[in-house]
Motif scaffolding. Structure first.
Motif, mmCIF file in Angstrom:
data_model
loop_
_atom_site.group_PDB
_atom_site.id
_atom_site.type_symbol
_atom_site.label_atom_id
_atom_site.label_comp_id
_atom_site.label_asym_id
_atom_site.label_seq_id
_atom_site.Cartn_x
_atom_site.Cartn_y
_atom_site.Cartn_z
ATOM 1 N N ILE A 71 0.853 -1.194 0.000
ATOM 2 C CA ILE A 71 0.000 0.000 0.000
ATOM 3 C C ILE A 71 0.886 1.241 0.000
ATOM 4 N N PRO A 72 0.677 2.186 -0.947
ATOM 5 C CA PRO A 72 1.451 3.432 -0.908
ATOM 6 C C PRO A 72 1.035 4.283 0.285
ATOM 7 N N GLY A 73 1.926 5.137 0.717
ATOM 8 C CA GLY A 73 1.650 5.957 1.898
ATOM 9 C C GLY A 73 1.176 7.361 1.556
ATOM 10 N N ARG A 74 0.730 8.061 2.591
ATOM 11 C CA ARG A 74 0.343 9.473 2.483
ATOM 12 C C ARG A 74 1.406 10.315 3.167
ATOM 13 N N SER A 75 1.584 11.526 2.658
ATOM 14 C CA SER A 75 2.606 12.388 3.258
ATOM 15 C C SER A 75 2.182 12.903 4.629
ATOM 16 N N ASN A 76 0.882 13.108 4.837
ATOM 17 C CA ASN A 76 0.371 13.593 6.123
ATOM 18 C C ASN A 76 1.060 14.891 6.572
#
Length: 534
Positions: free
Chosen positions: A214-219
């Motif tokens: 799963i790719p991540g979010r920068s947040n």
């Protein structure tokens, strides 16, 4: 010896070209170990798992700043170098191919003296990496495509990763560019894989766990808010994002992360239940083992008791025989002896009968070729042709037919086909104990305890070597003397069979004789005749 590291390099989950489980950076472990904080513990260092299947050439790690992306790159690089140097790898299990070079672009090469900007420093490093890389190299790139216009940086990063995936063994890169996340879905060869560092939305902080697939979010906004940036600025930034497609993508990724977390929790519970069930199974198996041992011990005790009883009975038989010899051969003394033997027979039969419910045999002492008796198949012995199965079934031969019977149905036999008094498994070709002869009795006596008869010199006549007329006279005289014993043995030998035939013709005409038969093998077999009186 300063930190506990794994010696099991080369062992991993099947199918992984790179498989590191529970990997920790050795410097973080060292730092925790040497910390002056008394509450410091090396278990506080969060482990990472690396799962790259065969065929994967490029792993792209995304996620928030301060989430541990760079440490993930360094952790893989140091593990590979430690393995190449013959050192223990700081992981529970580790497996990776041989890398001839570990080439890295990590950090900022910005330099006023050399007139290098951040972007220029990255480009200079990338040139050296491309010049040095071989098909066996590991390449680690931190913040690929950063330091310049996001659109151009994304395009440059995608082209670079495509090139490296065709030329090196493995490349692992971190980035904030969302376009690089799509390489996995655009490549039909399966060379790209996404990974992300987790971020806890509720606690508003990273978990430092590496999640694959799963790719991540920068947040960035969440982190800025946690670090104390003005709420007004954060709200304004969210307004600017409200109409962008990037927000929708982040929402989808957030939903995937939530589902993955739920799946991991469910998997954890299932694993715990499996472990609990396995422990319960082992406990049950141990109880069964103990029960079987106790049952075997009880059977051995019962057999030992029966053998003692039988030895005592044999002693009583000897006493009875001696008393008969002292008292003479009167009918009264013979009947008294017979009554004593019947009493002993009944006592031993009851004792042996009480053990049938527990079974006479155990699986380990029933062999192919043994002769046994099965009550429901009659009194004749049957032969074991197959040893007991795991289900406790034994294959026996009844005539020309094979049958399966239960182990607990087997009863021991003596050489004449009747059940043994002791209940112990007989050896092949075993015989009845000395001094005991089983009398089959008449139909009238069926179901009752059969009489036990003793062979002595007083009820045995040897007519071998005599003429037929002399032999018949000797037999007539012996019948009159042995009638009180209930049984008589006539030894006539084999020879031509004429003497045996004449004796048996006379026995057929005698009103005192109930039946006659061949003696047991040890008593002469067909060379002797056992006479049973009415």
């Amino acid at each position: 010896g300063l930190v506990q590291c794994s010696s099991s390099s080369g062992v991993s989950d099947e199918g992984y070209v790179v498989g590191l489980r529970g990997a920790r950076h050795p410097l973080l472990l060292w730092q925790k170990r040497d910390s002056s904080d008394p509450g410091s513990d090396i278990d506080e260092v969060i482990p990472s798992d690396y799962k790259l299947f065969s065929g994967t050439k490029c792993a792209i790690v995304t996620g928030p700043n301060t989430g541990g992306k760079t440490v993930c790159l360094k952790n893989l690089g140091i593990s590979v170098l430690m393995a190449r140097a013959g050192l223990f790898v700081c992981a529970e299990k580790a497996r990776f191919p041989f890398f001839d070079e570990v080439l890295a672009d990590i950090g900022d090469d910005q330099s006023i003296v050399q007139s290098l900007s951040t972007f220029s420093g990255h480009v200079q490093r990338l040139k050296r990496i491309l010049q040095s890389a071989t098909p066996k190299s590991l390449v680690l790139l931190d913040e690929v495509g950063s330091g310049t216009d996001p659109a151009e940086g994304s395009a440059l990063g995608m082209s670079l990763l495509q090139k490296l995936s065709n030329t090196v063994q493995l490349v692992m890169a971190t980035t904030h560019h969302g376009e690089l996340k799509t390489l996995k879905y655009a490549d039909d060869k399966g060379r790209f894989e996404n990974a992300s560092v987790q971020f806890d939305d509720e606690k508003m902080r990273p978990t430092y766990k590496l999640v694959w697939g799963i790719p991540g979010r920068s947040n960035a906004l969440s982190i800025a808010s946690r670090l104390g940036l003005s709420k007004e600025i954060i709200d304004g930034a969210e307004d600017y994002l409200s109409g962008s497609s990037n927000k929708d993508v982040n929402m989808i990724i957030a939903a995937l992360e939530k589902q993955r977390a739920e799946l991991e929790e469910l998997t954890k519970r299932v694993t715990e239940k499996e472990a609990e069930a396995e422990r319960a199974m082992k406990t049950w198996q141990e109880k069964v083992r103990i029960f079987e041992q106790e049952e075997k011990s009880e059977r051995r005790r019962i057999r030992a008791d029966l053998e003692k009883e039988f030895e005592a009975a044999k002693g009583e038989v000897r006493d009875v025989v001696r008393n008969m010899q002292k008292a003479g051969l009167s009918s009264k003394s013979a009947n008294s002896a017979r009554n004593q033997l019947v009493e002993m027979s009944e006592r031993l039969s009851k004792k042996a009968e009480g053990t049938k419910r527990n079974g006479f045999y155990e699986a380990d002492n029933v062999k192919e070729g043994d002769l046994v008796r099965v009550e429901r198949l009659g009194d004749s012995p049957v032969k074991v042709v197959e040893a007991p199965s795991p289900k406790g079934e034994v294959t026996v031969m009844l005539g020309q037919m094979k049958m399966k019977v239960k182990l607990e149905e087997l009863l021991p036999v003596t050489s004449n086909g009747t059940s043994s008094a002791t209940g112990g498994p007989p050896a092949r070709g075993s015989t009845a104990p000395a001094g005991f002869k089983r009398h089959r009795g008449s139909k009238k006596a069926a179901g009752k305890v059969s009489l036990v008869h003793v062979k002595t010199a007083s009820n045995t006549v040897d007519i071998r070597g005599k003429r037929v007329d002399e032999a018949l006279d000797s037999v007539r005289e012996a019948i009159n003397g042995a009638f009180g014993f209930g049984t008589m043995w006539i030894v006539h030998g084999h020879g031509t069979g004429a003497l045996r035939q004449s004796v048996r013709e006379m026995l057929k005409r005698s009103k005192l004789v109930q039946k006659f038969e061949d003696a047991e093998r040890l008593d002469g077999g067909s060379g002797a005749t056992v006479v049973h009186f009415k």
